[in-house]
Write an enzyme that holds these catalytic residues in place. Sequence first.
Site, PDB file in Angstrom:
ATOM      1  CG  HIS A  55     -70.186 -11.817 105.668  1.00 29.11           C
ATOM      2  ND1 HIS A  55     -69.368 -11.938 106.914  1.00 29.11           N
ATOM      3  CD2 HIS A  55     -70.826 -10.581 106.209  1.00 29.11           C
ATOM      4  CE1 HIS A  55     -70.124 -11.336 107.972  1.00 29.11           C
ATOM      5  NE2 HIS A  55     -70.640 -10.550 107.563  1.00 29.11           N
TER       6      HIS A  55
ATOM      7  CG  ASP B 267     -65.782 -13.189 111.038  1.00 30.54           C
ATOM      8  OD1 ASP B 267     -66.145 -13.926 109.959  1.00 30.54           O
ATOM      9  OD2 ASP B 267     -64.746 -13.945 111.954  1.00 30.54           O
TER      10      ASP B 267
END
Length: 424
Positions: free
Chosen positions: A396, A400
């Site tokens: 992450h 995204d």
Amino acid sequence: MGKFTFKLPDIGEGIAEAEIVAWHIKVGDRIEEDQPIADMMTDKATVEMESPVSGVVTAVAGEAGDVVSIGAMLVEIEIEGAGNEVDEAPKPVEQAKTPVEAATTPSDVSPASRGVESEKVAEKPSEEAKIELVTAQSDKVTASPAVRARAKALGVDLGQVKASGGHVRHADLDAYLNYGSGQGYRAPGVSTARPDESVKVIGMRRRIAENMAASKRNIPHFSYVEEFDVTALEAMRADLNANRGQRPKLTMLPFLIVAICKTLPDFPMINARYDDEAGIVTRHGAVHLGMATQTDAGLMVPVIRNAQDLNVWQLASEISRLAAAARDGTAKSEELSGSTLTVTSLGPLGGIATTPVINRPEVAIIGPNKIVERPMFVGDTIEARKLMNLSISCDHRVVDGWDAASYVQALKKLVETPVLLFAD
């Protein structure tokens, strides 16, 4: 009392040494013949060593993780008798004669009385003769005194037990008690529970543990799962396999890899490596696809170089070659490093969904799950369709959630319209 030195035997062609994976005994322990003493790992397999004698352990060849050469001392055991100071193998102990053998041994019976004695044996009741015959058959079986004593206590005729390694071991007796007798017999008070065992994490398993821990510790994972309808793709795969000639049989994986490679140019953040110490993300143009492969030594990841340049047949050949090399230990170091993205597939064991751990320093890993057939609405009708969930785990910090979901949806379009896989 004497000293018996048990040297590490030749446990495989071309094997010069083995690593101590786990000890089952320690100095001072009283051990019995055929008792497991250590697990030894070569570059091909893990082998359990058993004690050839009974006695007290006086020395061992190191700790778990140490390497022992073939022919070097593994365990020293204090035994009753002379031991093997001259490195001779222990001679087999002459077994006692059975009642039938004792009664018919020529040296014990005079020539004049042999005919009379034979008549007496022939006149014995049939049940008594059967009992002595079973005893004789059991005594002819090669087994250690410990195995014989246990079989006697359980009332088992060793002549009925199948020997797996030339002579009957405890494991063979266990197999007979549970399955071989046809009754699932287990003597009262005999437990099948194995004792607790503490095994030091070493070798390949230690490297896997360290890599997985570093990945989960440093990478904030998130996973996304989508359902794919692979009915059309499975029909195409079946047609291609029916007309493959001498080419390798196709599984689902080559088609999925083609789809992955065709989709990546629009999502370069997926095919990347993140050097978090330098703070640099390298988005790779070529797809060096890691292929998670289960081996006897643990999970390995051989790499398909430039997967974007290979067709489904070439991918199938490379998948088979690399998997075989990883499993038999012949994979080269360059074939086990440098991947930019990894696929992990459990085939028919794939489950409903997975949350695979990223192969650091990559930023994503893709996991297809098993194919199941279920009813689905197709327009106004219900049809049987072949469905497969596909999971993706991403870093992450680099990828995204929107990017990961968009990538999987683009992948889904290609997989569900398989003709696009072969379009330029």
